[in-house]
Enzyme design. Structure first.
Site, short mmCIF file in Angstrom:
data_model
loop_
_atom_site.label_atom_id
_atom_site.label_comp_id
_atom_site.label_asym_id
_atom_site.label_seq_id
_atom_site.Cartn_x
_atom_site.Cartn_y
_atom_site.Cartn_z
N HIS A 164 44.88 47.22 52.08
CA HIS A 164 46.18 47.39 51.41
C HIS A 164 47.18 48.18 52.27
O HIS A 164 48.36 48.26 51.91
CB HIS A 164 46.02 48.10 50.06
CG HIS A 164 45.26 47.30 49.06
ND1 HIS A 164 45.66 46.04 48.66
CD2 HIS A 164 44.10 47.56 48.38
CE1 HIS A 164 44.79 45.57 47.77
NE2 HIS A 164 43.83 46.46 47.59
N ASP A 200 37.67 40.37 49.73
CA ASP A 200 37.80 41.42 48.70
C ASP A 200 38.48 40.79 47.48
O ASP A 200 39.25 39.84 47.61
CB ASP A 200 38.64 42.56 49.25
CG ASP A 200 38.75 43.75 48.31
OD1 ASP A 200 37.98 44.71 48.49
OD2 ASP A 200 39.60 43.72 47.39
N HIS A 202 40.90 41.92 45.83
CA HIS A 202 42.35 42.13 45.84
C HIS A 202 42.99 41.48 47.06
O HIS A 202 42.37 41.40 48.12
CB HIS A 202 42.65 43.64 45.84
CG HIS A 202 42.07 44.37 44.66
ND1 HIS A 202 40.86 45.00 44.72
CD2 HIS A 202 42.54 44.52 43.40
CE1 HIS A 202 40.60 45.55 43.54
NE2 HIS A 202 41.60 45.27 42.72
N ASP A 289 34.02 43.76 45.12
CA ASP A 289 34.67 43.89 43.80
C ASP A 289 34.93 42.52 43.15
O ASP A 289 35.54 42.44 42.09
CB ASP A 289 35.94 44.75 43.85
CG ASP A 289 36.80 44.50 45.07
OD1 ASP A 289 36.53 43.55 45.82
OD2 ASP A 289 37.76 45.28 45.26
C1 SP5 Z 1 40.31 48.26 48.63
C2 SP5 Z 1 40.49 47.99 47.18
O1 SP5 Z 1 39.66 47.30 46.58
N1 SP5 Z 1 41.53 48.56 46.58
C3 SP5 Z 1 41.76 48.32 45.20
C4 SP5 Z 1 42.87 49.11 44.62
C5 SP5 Z 1 43.10 48.72 43.19
N2 SP5 Z 1 43.57 49.78 42.41
C6 SP5 Z 1 44.31 49.54 41.23
C7 SP5 Z 1 43.72 48.73 40.18
C8 SP5 Z 1 44.47 48.77 38.90
C9 SP5 Z 1 43.96 47.73 37.97
N3 SP5 Z 1 43.56 48.17 36.70
C10 SP5 Z 1 42.15 48.04 36.42
C11 SP5 Z 1 41.79 48.17 34.99
C12 SP5 Z 1 40.34 48.61 34.87
N4 SP5 Z 1 39.87 48.60 33.53
ZN ZN Z 2 39.50 45.31 46.27
#
Ligand code: SP5
Ligand code: ZN
Length: 347
Positions: A164, A200, A202, A289
């Protein structure tokens, strides 16, 4: 297989992240890396080595040197104000703020600076953060050196993760883009194109941004559709790169509840793009993830699929640097990573 890791990750140990105004326990914890390391050791098929210090050169080939300087100074300057805890922005530089007025200059105070360099509230800086992020970059670079030295594949147990982090902004648990730093190092050392495959959950907005106008680095990502998933503002299939990089970015959005079979079908499309790209070096941004049990995501992959994903990646026949990104279900992390790596290595 060679696996590079550093104990210095443990110094980056914030306790909280701020999500929608709520302070909750952070998901990106040192125990993640420890779980993976324990699984690699227990497996017996990996030789664990420490990183070699590459200095700031390969980092500044990818990131704004002023951001690296900020990361180095952030905690010290915050402490000098008599502050402690965890450093999180309370304002960020939204582009609308200075619309039509030209770019902002970097502020000189800690409160202003963090909002200049960080885009969200889930990536706190603590005392050991800078040492940890420098070590993570060196872990990726050392794994890249291993494949330059003739290894077919190497694993970089990077923590904190990186994808990110863009050229001049950090967030999403990421500070320096370990995979992009390794990829750029590989381009410079080989003089040849390099492909980056990001699995990943994301979208790797940082990696995409860094290589957006680059025709010699392919960026291909499978990720939770960013119409519903973080990081929201990048990751659509219409984004295909610009300038010399036109056609060298590919985004494959995944539906909520995506199954193993559906995932493997979509993976094959992504792998076709990699196979059609020149060069013989591949960097994989590996996130666990995508797993059904992951606490912050919404796909339905099972642990059984990771060896098969790895096998299909390995079947590309490219020398491969696997860089650790996310994955937050601690009990599954080790098995998932080892399964993927054994797949890549043909084990
Ligand atoms: C490297 C990596 O995997 N970074 C991920 C960052 C994500 N962070 C924010 C996620 C917000 C989403 N809300 C999740 C709800 C959980 N119940
Ligand atoms: Zn991620």
């Amino acid at each position: 297989m060679l696996a590079v890791w550093s104990g210095r990750h443990a110094g980056h140990d914030p306790q909280h992240e701020v999500q929608f105004g709520e302070r909750i326990p952070i998901y990106e914890v040192p125990a993640r890396a420890e779980a993976i390391r324990a699984a690699l050791e227990a497996d017996g098929g990996f030789s664990l080595v420490g990183p070699r210090d590459h200095g700031t050169g390969p980092i500044e080939a990818v990131h704004d040197p002023a951001m690296l300087r900020y990361l180095e100074e952030a905690w010290r300057d915050w402490e000098a104000l008599g502050r402690g805890g965890e450093l999180v922005p309370h304002t960020v530089l939204h582009p609308g703020l200075r619309e039509g007025m030209g770019p902002a200059a970097e502020p000189s105070t800690p409160a202003g600076r963090i909002g200049f360099w960080c885009f969200e509230t889930m990536t706190p800086i603590v005392a050991g953060t800078y040492e940890a992020v420098r070590a993570a970059a060196d872990v990726g670079l050392t794994a890249a050196d291993a494949v330059l030295g003739g290894e077919r594949a190497a694993y970089a147990l990077c923590r904190p993760p990186g994808h990110h982090a863009a050229r001049a902004v950090f967030g999403g648990y990421c500070f320096l883009n370990n995979a992009a730093i390794a990829a750029e190092h590989l381009v410079r050392e080989t003089g040849e194109p390099v492909a980056v495959l990001d699995v990943d959950y994301h979208h790797g907005n940082g990696t995409q941004q860094i290589f957006w106008e680059r025709g010699d680095v392919l960026y291909v990502s499978l990720h939770g559709d960013t119409r519903r998933a973080y990081p929201y503002f990048t990751g659509s299939p219409e984004e295909t790169g610009a300038g010399r990089g036109r056609g060298a970015t590919m985004n494959v959005p995944l539906p909520e509840g995506c199954s193993d079979d559906r995932y493997l079908d979509l993976l094959d499309r992504a792998l076709e793009a990699v196979a059609g790209f020149p060069g013989e070096t591949l960097v994989v941004s590996l996130g666990l993830d995508t797993l059904a049990e992951d606490p912050i995501t919404d796909l339905a992959l099972t642990l059984d699929v990771y060896p098969e994903i790895g096998r299909r990646v390995g079947a590309l026949g490219r020398r491969t640097v696997v860089v650790q990104e996310g994955g937050y279900h601690l009990p599954s992390l080790g098995e998932g990573v080892v399964g993927f790596l054994r797949g890549v290595g043909g084990g």
